[in-house]
Motif scaffolding. Structure first.
Motif, PDB file in Angstrom:
ATOM      1  N   SER A  65       3.206 -42.045  82.356  1.00 67.72           N
ATOM      2  CA  SER A  65       3.344 -43.117  83.318  1.00 67.72           C
ATOM      3  C   SER A  65       2.373 -43.413  84.128  1.00 67.72           C
ATOM      4  CB  SER A  65       4.493 -42.993  84.167  1.00 67.72           C
ATOM      5  OG  SER A  65       4.283 -41.825  85.066  1.00 67.72           O
ATOM      6  N   GLY A  66       1.361 -42.403  84.325  1.00 62.40           N
ATOM      7  CA  GLY A  66       0.130 -42.360  85.178  1.00 62.40           C
ATOM      8  C   GLY A  66       0.658 -41.777  86.733  1.00 62.40           C
ATOM      9  N   THR A  67       1.841 -41.610  86.910  1.00 60.11           N
ATOM     10  CA  THR A  67       2.256 -41.386  88.439  1.00 60.11           C
ATOM     11  C   THR A  67       1.816 -40.075  88.785  1.00 60.11           C
ATOM     12  OG1 THR A  67       3.909 -43.030  87.845  1.00 60.11           O
ATOM     13  CG2 THR A  67       3.979 -41.291  89.811  1.00 60.11           C
ATOM     14  N   VAL A  68       1.198 -39.988  89.948  1.00 64.02           N
ATOM     15  CA  VAL A  68       1.064 -38.755  90.749  1.00 64.02           C
ATOM     16  C   VAL A  68       2.300 -38.490  91.697  1.00 64.02           C
ATOM     17  CG1 VAL A  68      -0.465 -37.381  92.300  1.00 64.02           C
ATOM     18  CG2 VAL A  68      -1.576 -38.760  90.506  1.00 64.02           C
ATOM     19  N   THR A  69       2.805 -37.207  91.449  1.00 66.61           N
ATOM     20  CA  THR A  69       3.975 -36.783  92.307  1.00 66.61           C
ATOM     21  C   THR A  69       3.224 -35.800  93.111  1.00 66.61           C
ATOM     22  OG1 THR A  69       5.569 -37.629  90.865  1.00 66.61           O
ATOM     23  CG2 THR A  69       6.553 -36.108  92.416  1.00 66.61           C
ATOM     24  N   LEU A  70       3.667 -35.699  94.541  1.00 64.67           N
ATOM     25  CA  LEU A  70       3.305 -34.568  95.208  1.00 64.67           C
ATOM     26  C   LEU A  70       4.274 -33.171  95.075  1.00 64.67           C
ATOM     27  CD1 LEU A  70       3.032 -36.120  98.875  1.00 64.67           C
ATOM     28  CD2 LEU A  70       1.280 -35.664  97.101  1.00 64.67           C
ATOM     29  N   VAL A  71       3.668 -32.032  95.132  1.00 67.13           N
ATOM     30  CA  VAL A  71       4.316 -30.789  94.662  1.00 67.13           C
ATOM     31  C   VAL A  71       4.583 -30.185  95.988  1.00 67.13           C
ATOM     32  CG1 VAL A  71       4.122 -28.420  93.629  1.00 67.13           C
ATOM     33  CG2 VAL A  71       3.166 -30.620  92.553  1.00 67.13           C
ATOM     34  N   ALA A  72       6.049 -29.906  96.172  1.00 66.65           N
ATOM     35  CA  ALA A  72       6.363 -29.326  97.759  1.00 66.65           C
ATOM     36  C   ALA A  72       5.890 -27.778  97.542  1.00 66.65           C
ATOM     37  CB  ALA A  72       7.837 -29.693  97.803  1.00 66.65           C
ATOM     38  N   GLY A 115      -0.403 -31.891  93.447  1.00 64.06           N
ATOM     39  CA  GLY A 115       0.002 -33.221  92.853  1.00 64.06           C
ATOM     40  C   GLY A 115       0.311 -32.628  91.440  1.00 64.06           C
ATOM     41  N   ARG A 116       1.101 -33.643  90.854  1.00 66.93           N
ATOM     42  CA  ARG A 116       1.452 -33.664  89.246  1.00 66.93           C
ATOM     43  C   ARG A 116       1.182 -34.741  88.598  1.00 66.93           C
ATOM     44  NH1 ARG A 116       5.200 -34.624  85.596  1.00 66.93           N
ATOM     45  NH2 ARG A 116       5.761 -33.300  84.044  1.00 66.93           N
ATOM     46  N   TYR A 117       0.139 -35.086  87.714  1.00 68.86           N
ATOM     47  CA  TYR A 117       0.217 -36.101  87.081  1.00 68.86           C
ATOM     48  C   TYR A 117       0.849 -36.198  85.915  1.00 68.86           C
ATOM     49  CZ  TYR A 117      -2.491 -39.846  84.793  1.00 68.86           C
ATOM     50  OH  TYR A 117      -2.973 -41.242  84.179  1.00 68.86           O
ATOM     51  N   ASP A 118       1.523 -37.488  85.655  1.00 66.67           N
ATOM     52  CA  ASP A 118       2.239 -37.595  84.669  1.00 66.67           C
ATOM     53  C   ASP A 118       1.522 -38.318  83.545  1.00 66.67           C
ATOM     54  OD1 ASP A 118       4.390 -39.115  82.875  1.00 66.67           O
ATOM     55  OD2 ASP A 118       5.866 -38.084  83.892  1.00 66.67           O
ATOM     56  N   LEU A 119       1.356 -37.854  82.403  1.00 66.61           N
ATOM     57  CA  LEU A 119       0.443 -38.569  81.335  1.00 66.61           C
ATOM     58  C   LEU A 119       0.993 -39.981  80.799  1.00 66.61           C
ATOM     59  CD1 LEU A 119      -0.586 -35.443  79.186  1.00 66.61           C
ATOM     60  CD2 LEU A 119      -1.995 -36.791  81.104  1.00 66.61           C
TER      61      LEU A 119
END
Length: 236
Positions: A229-236, A223-227
């Motif tokens: 927006s607070g969004t966690v995006t899955l890392v493929a 996962g990658r957390y965006d400082l």
């Protein structure tokens, strides 16, 4: 043992051999008992790996949308987990103060087994903690969580001398940095994602974790957390 002669007699040899075998058997039995006790106390078995991941992501969406539920933070929950923990997820994340897993995933006490270290690196100590959570506590999902503008990754990109032991986390990140050199885009940002993938690969070298993955009891994700927006995006 014949203490006066300093030699071990036949009878003493077999006696000590039996004691050694008993010690090994006892240690093995103790490990099995601890595993059984942990499994009995674990509530994670009620969730599949996919369900556990979905629970994390849904919590993150509540956090991003500013509608947190603050689950499992009551006095009743405190008492419930006082004698045993049964987290549904293990998260290897950076020690950065802006990325507290329970908050960004809107979870509570006993929900997430946190392993936090600068650069979310899979050191032997971190791996041991993760194996404990996965094998003994039965967490069905393991996430390696990197984040935007990571200071540890930035230090690895710069690769300059650092005081004291601060630079200890740089070396485990360097292979990830090498993988993305020359690619288009921001080098640090690319390295953050590459480091998540690299640390996942290091974790997959663990026989204990691999066995769980192969049996369908564990899913390892990045996962990658965006400082911002607070969004966690899955890392493929």
């Amino acid at each position: 043992m014949g203490y006066r002669t300093g030699f071990i007699g036949r009878r003493d040899f077999f006696r000590f051999g039996s004691m050694g075998a008993f010690g090994i058997a006892a240690s093995s039995l103790l490990w099995q008992v601890e595993q059984a006790q942990a499994a009995d106390l674990s509530g994670a078995s009620s969730l599949s790996p996919d369900e556990a991941l979905q629970k994390l992501l849904e919590g993150n969406q509540r956090f991003v949308q500013h509608h947190p539920e603050y689950p499992d933070q009551s006095e009743a929950r405190l008492l419930e987990v006082a004698q045993a923990q049964h987290p549904f997820a293990t998260v290897l994340s950076c020690a950065d103060s802006r990325v507290p897993a329970e908050i960004v995933f809107d979870q509570g006490i006993g929900d997430i087994f946190d392993v936090r270290i600068a650069g979310n690196i899979a050191t032997p100590e971190a791996l041991g903690s993760i194996e404990y959570a996965v094998v003994l506590l039965g967490t069905p999902v393991l996430m390696v969580l990197g984040h935007e503008r990571c200071g540890a990754v930035t230090a690895a990109v710069q690769n300059e001398p650092l005081p004291g032991a601060i630079g200890a986390f740089v070396k485990p990140i360097l292979p990830a940095v090498e993988q993305v050199k020359g690619l288009s885009g921001d080098l640090v940002d690319n390295a953050v994602t590459a480091n998540v993938r690299y640390q996942m690969e290091q974790l997959k070298r663990s026989q204990l974790l691999t066995e769980r993955v192969q049996s369908g009891q564990l899913r390892i994700v990045g996962g990658r957390y965006d400082l911002d927006s607070g969004t966690v995006t899955l890392v493929a």
